[in-house]
Scaffold this motif. Structure first.
Motif, PDB file in Angstrom:
ATOM      1  N   PHE A 193      16.173  54.299   4.321  1.00  0.00           N
ATOM      2  CA  PHE A 193      14.967  53.297   4.673  1.00  0.00           C
ATOM      3  C   PHE A 193      14.785  52.853   5.929  1.00  0.00           C
ATOM      4  CE2 PHE A 193      15.620  51.802  -0.205  1.00  0.00           C
ATOM      5  CZ  PHE A 193      15.220  53.113  -0.576  1.00  0.00           C
ATOM      6  N   ALA A 194      15.884  52.321   6.637  1.00  0.00           N
ATOM      7  CA  ALA A 194      15.808  51.792   7.986  1.00  0.00           C
ATOM      8  C   ALA A 194      15.348  52.925   8.950  1.00  0.00           C
ATOM      9  CB  ALA A 194      17.122  51.422   8.329  1.00  0.00           C
ATOM     10  N   LEU A 195      15.742  54.285   8.869  1.00  0.00           N
ATOM     11  CA  LEU A 195      15.263  55.233   9.801  1.00  0.00           C
ATOM     12  C   LEU A 195      13.994  56.040   9.399  1.00  0.00           C
ATOM     13  CD1 LEU A 195      18.817  56.764  10.320  1.00  0.00           C
ATOM     14  CD2 LEU A 195      17.636  55.147  11.675  1.00  0.00           C
TER      15      LEU A 195
ATOM     16  N   LEU B  14      15.021  36.528  -0.222  1.00  0.00           N
ATOM     17  CA  LEU B  14      15.725  36.500   1.080  1.00  0.00           C
ATOM     18  C   LEU B  14      15.240  37.700   1.833  1.00  0.00           C
ATOM     19  CD1 LEU B  14      19.357  36.682  -1.039  1.00  0.00           C
ATOM     20  CD2 LEU B  14      18.394  34.686   0.219  1.00  0.00           C
ATOM     21  N   CYS B  15      14.806  38.739   1.486  1.00  0.00           N
ATOM     22  CA  CYS B  15      14.076  39.551   2.630  1.00  0.00           C
ATOM     23  C   CYS B  15      12.941  38.889   3.287  1.00  0.00           C
ATOM     24  CB  CYS B  15      13.618  40.859   1.802  1.00  0.00           C
ATOM     25  SG  CYS B  15      15.104  41.959   1.144  1.00  0.00           S
ATOM     26  N   GLY B  16      12.175  38.181   2.408  1.00  0.00           N
ATOM     27  CA  GLY B  16      10.886  37.702   3.113  1.00  0.00           C
ATOM     28  C   GLY B  16      11.376  36.388   4.209  1.00  0.00           C
ATOM     29  N   ILE B  17      12.683  35.877   3.874  1.00  0.00           N
ATOM     30  CA  ILE B  17      13.131  34.777   4.817  1.00  0.00           C
ATOM     31  C   ILE B  17      13.719  35.521   5.995  1.00  0.00           C
ATOM     32  CG2 ILE B  17      14.914  33.198   5.371  1.00  0.00           C
ATOM     33  CD1 ILE B  17      14.801  32.388   2.145  1.00  0.00           C
ATOM     34  N   VAL B  18      14.231  36.605   5.667  1.00  0.00           N
ATOM     35  CA  VAL B  18      14.772  37.425   7.097  1.00  0.00           C
ATOM     36  C   VAL B  18      13.783  37.964   7.808  1.00  0.00           C
ATOM     37  CG1 VAL B  18      16.179  39.656   7.692  1.00  0.00           C
ATOM     38  CG2 VAL B  18      16.814  37.738   6.001  1.00  0.00           C
TER      39      VAL B  18
ATOM     40  N   ALA C 251      10.682  36.572   8.203  1.00  0.00           N
ATOM     41  CA  ALA C 251       9.931  35.744   8.858  1.00  0.00           C
ATOM     42  C   ALA C 251      10.840  35.250  10.039  1.00  0.00           C
ATOM     43  CB  ALA C 251       9.726  34.644   7.698  1.00  0.00           C
ATOM     44  N   THR C 252      12.093  35.412  10.080  1.00  0.00           N
ATOM     45  CA  THR C 252      12.713  34.831  11.138  1.00  0.00           C
ATOM     46  C   THR C 252      13.517  35.766  12.132  1.00  0.00           C
ATOM     47  OG1 THR C 252      14.627  34.647   9.679  1.00  0.00           O
ATOM     48  CG2 THR C 252      13.136  32.757   9.794  1.00  0.00           C
ATOM     49  N   GLN C 253      13.750  37.193  11.564  1.00  0.00           N
ATOM     50  CA  GLN C 253      14.725  38.094  12.468  1.00  0.00           C
ATOM     51  C   GLN C 253      13.613  39.314  12.615  1.00  0.00           C
ATOM     52  OE1 GLN C 253      17.348  37.084  13.679  1.00  0.00           O
ATOM     53  NE2 GLN C 253      17.529  35.059  12.525  1.00  0.00           N
ATOM     54  N   PRO C 254      14.209  40.228  13.359  1.00  0.00           N
ATOM     55  CA  PRO C 254      13.678  41.634  13.535  1.00  0.00           C
ATOM     56  C   PRO C 254      13.617  42.242  11.989  1.00  0.00           C
ATOM     57  CG  PRO C 254      14.842  41.358  15.360  1.00  0.00           C
ATOM     58  CD  PRO C 254      15.146  39.924  14.420  1.00  0.00           C
ATOM     59  N   PRO C 255      12.573  43.013  11.816  1.00  0.00           N
ATOM     60  CA  PRO C 255      12.353  43.306  10.274  1.00  0.00           C
ATOM     61  C   PRO C 255      13.561  44.195   9.921  1.00  0.00           C
ATOM     62  CG  PRO C 255      10.289  44.015  11.503  1.00  0.00           C
ATOM     63  CD  PRO C 255      11.190  43.262  12.700  1.00  0.00           C
ATOM     64  N   HIS C 256      14.185  45.006  10.690  1.00  0.00           N
ATOM     65  CA  HIS C 256      15.201  46.033  10.357  1.00  0.00           C
ATOM     66  C   HIS C 256      16.408  45.307   9.903  1.00  0.00           C
ATOM     67  CE1 HIS C 256      16.121  45.688  14.521  1.00  0.00           C
ATOM     68  NE2 HIS C 256      17.495  46.046  14.070  1.00  0.00           N
ATOM     69  N   TYR C 257      16.625  44.096  10.042  1.00  0.00           N
ATOM     70  CA  TYR C 257      17.623  43.124   9.756  1.00  0.00           C
ATOM     71  C   TYR C 257      18.199  43.062   8.405  1.00  0.00           C
ATOM     72  CZ  TYR C 257      19.031  41.469  14.528  1.00  0.00           C
ATOM     73  OH  TYR C 257      19.769  41.384  15.861  1.00  0.00           O
TER      74      TYR C 257
ATOM     75  N   PHE D  60      17.871  45.293   6.124  1.00  0.00           N
ATOM     76  CA  PHE D  60      18.901  46.490   5.687  1.00  0.00           C
ATOM     77  C   PHE D  60      20.149  45.994   5.856  1.00  0.00           C
ATOM     78  CE2 PHE D  60      14.618  48.432   6.625  1.00  0.00           C
ATOM     79  CZ  PHE D  60      14.453  48.865   5.175  1.00  0.00           C
ATOM     80  N   TYR D  61      20.631  45.362   7.013  1.00  0.00           N
ATOM     81  CA  TYR D  61      21.942  44.834   7.328  1.00  0.00           C
ATOM     82  C   TYR D  61      22.317  44.009   6.426  1.00  0.00           C
ATOM     83  CZ  TYR D  61      21.280  47.002  12.087  1.00  0.00           C
ATOM     84  OH  TYR D  61      21.066  47.803  13.038  1.00  0.00           O
ATOM     85  N   MET D  62      21.470  43.003   5.933  1.00  0.00           N
ATOM     86  CA  MET D  62      21.545  41.876   4.924  1.00  0.00           C
ATOM     87  C   MET D  62      21.954  42.485   3.708  1.00  0.00           C
ATOM     88  SD  MET D  62      19.431  38.986   3.227  1.00  0.00           S
ATOM     89  CE  MET D  62      18.525  40.147   2.343  1.00  0.00           C
ATOM     90  N   LEU D  63      21.053  43.675   3.283  1.00  0.00           N
ATOM     91  CA  LEU D  63      21.276  44.205   1.914  1.00  0.00           C
ATOM     92  C   LEU D  63      22.685  45.126   1.997  1.00  0.00           C
ATOM     93  CD1 LEU D  63      17.516  45.509   1.512  1.00  0.00           C
ATOM     94  CD2 LEU D  63      18.830  43.697   0.283  1.00  0.00           C
ATOM     95  N   ALA D  64      23.097  45.832   2.863  1.00  0.00           N
ATOM     96  CA  ALA D  64      24.245  46.446   3.039  1.00  0.00           C
ATOM     97  C   ALA D  64      25.306  45.341   2.677  1.00  0.00           C
ATOM     98  CB  ALA D  64      24.211  47.066   4.396  1.00  0.00           C
ATOM     99  N   LEU D  65      25.462  44.399   3.167  1.00  0.00           N
ATOM    100  CA  LEU D  65      26.381  43.386   3.179  1.00  0.00           C
ATOM    101  C   LEU D  65      26.510  42.846   1.639  1.00  0.00           C
ATOM    102  CD1 LEU D  65      26.127  40.930   6.391  1.00  0.00           C
ATOM    103  CD2 LEU D  65      27.670  42.564   5.703  1.00  0.00           C
ATOM    104  N   PHE D  66      25.257  42.830   1.033  1.00  0.00           N
ATOM    105  CA  PHE D  66      25.490  42.493  -0.435  1.00  0.00           C
ATOM    106  C   PHE D  66      26.041  43.724  -1.397  1.00  0.00           C
ATOM    107  CE2 PHE D  66      22.317  39.304   0.335  1.00  0.00           C
ATOM    108  CZ  PHE D  66      22.543  38.402  -0.613  1.00  0.00           C
ATOM    109  N   ILE D  67      25.793  45.027  -0.674  1.00  0.00           N
ATOM    110  CA  ILE D  67      26.491  45.949  -1.508  1.00  0.00           C
ATOM    111  C   ILE D  67      28.010  45.863  -1.326  1.00  0.00           C
ATOM    112  CG2 ILE D  67      26.678  48.693  -1.423  1.00  0.00           C
ATOM    113  CD1 ILE D  67      24.098  47.774  -2.900  1.00  0.00           C
ATOM    114  N   VAL D  68      28.319  45.714  -0.116  1.00  0.00           N
ATOM    115  CA  VAL D  68      29.900  45.734   0.063  1.00  0.00           C
ATOM    116  C   VAL D  68      30.434  44.413  -0.620  1.00  0.00           C
ATOM    117  CG1 VAL D  68      31.475  45.011   1.896  1.00  0.00           C
ATOM    118  CG2 VAL D  68      29.733  46.535   2.646  1.00  0.00           C
ATOM    119  N   ALA D  69      29.668  42.987  -0.790  1.00  0.00           N
ATOM    120  CA  ALA D  69      30.247  42.297  -1.706  1.00  0.00           C
ATOM    121  C   ALA D  69      30.232  42.419  -3.047  1.00  0.00           C
ATOM    122  CB  ALA D  69      29.446  40.928  -1.102  1.00  0.00           C
TER     123      ALA D  69
END
Length: 273
Positions: free
Chosen positions: A169-171, A229-233, A235-241, A243-252
């Motif tokens: 998705f990110a690429l 959560l994605c909407g908050i990210v 609104a506050t961070q670069p869009p591709h961030y 996917f970093y957040m979602l990857a952390l959720f998968i790891v957890a």
């Protein structure tokens, strides 16, 4: 029978996804005729199912042993919290549902920010159709092979597919790449969904099986949290961030899954002996 349950779960999930696939297209077609028709059709389907069940449904089913006394609600809640495996798997399900529960919602948010509304509509329509076709065509053939004995390996495979799908998705920069990415992502969904229920089915006492399934359904909270959560990210961070957040959720989620399933192989071996 226990040996047939993964197959039954997969059949149910396949039929459910046929509804998910057909519903939006049918609703869009009805809306072109009249905006109120999708709602009237939905109400008619609900009323029709109620009538069918009222006339032909078996209302005398008793899934529990009548000799057993009902367990008080608060006592059930306390008992569920004491089951370490159930708590771990419920938390794992909640975290993974953030990623796959409402993926079309957060992908729409991402695309609206990074592309045009026209491109967003085209990509999301293709993604939804690909996901539905993949689930309908592969859920039964893959899901029926999932067993208790190799549950850890199935979960590794499913979570790995989620990670690869998120990376895709990110690429993705074209419709073809989005299709390939959602196809990989969907394989993870096809594996993880029945694997969760197979685990709960394995550890649930017969008299509390419904309560255990109900606890597992708390993972729907994760599906609701994903777009927020994605909407908050976004609104506050670069869009591709996102996917970093979602990857952390998968790891957890994977961590909780494996904590919960750490002694499942021992239980399975004991049952087979």
């Amino acid at each position: 029978p226990v040996t047939d349950r993964s197959e039954v779960f997969s059949i149910k999930y396949t039929l459910t996804n046929i509804g998910y696939a057909v519903g939006p297209f049918l609703g869009a077609g009805m809306a072109k005729l009249d905006l109120s028709l999708p709602f009237l059709l939905s109400a008619g389907l609900g009323a029709g199912f109620f009538f069918i069940y009222f006339v032909w449904g078996n209302r005398d089913l008793n899934a529990t042993d009548s000799a057993q006394k009902p367990v008080p609600f608060l006592a059930v809640g306390k008992l569920l919290l004491q089951d370490y495996r159930l708590v771990c798997f419920t938390l794992g399900g909640l975290l993974s549902a953030v990623v796959f529960g409402q993926f079309t919602a957060y992908l729409s948010q991402y695309l609206v920010v990074t592309t045009t509304p026209e491109s967003t509509y085209q990509i999301i329509s293709t993604v939804v159709a690909t996901n539905a076709l993949m689930v309908i065509s592969l859920q039964y053939s893959i899901g029926r092979k999932i067993s208790h004995r190799h549950l850890n390996l199935w979960l590794v495979a499913g979570l790995s597919m989620f990670m690869l799908g998120l990376a895709g998705f990110a690429l993705s920069t074209s419709i073809l790449l989005w299709v390939i990415s959602i196809a990989i992502f969907t394989v993870g969904e096809i594996i993880v969904f029945p694997a969760e229920y197979m685990f709960i089915d394995k550890i649930a006492p017969d008299n509390l099986r419904g309560m255990y399934y109900g606890a597992q359904n708390l993972s729907n909270l994760g599906a609701a949290l994903g777009p927020v959560l994605c909407g908050i990210v976004l609104a506050t961070q670069p869009p591709h961030y996102i996917f970093y957040m979602l990857a952390l959720f998968i790891v957890a989620a994977g961590l909780f899954y494996f904590l919960g399933a750490s002694n499942l192989s021992d239980i399975t071996d004991m049952d087979s002996d």
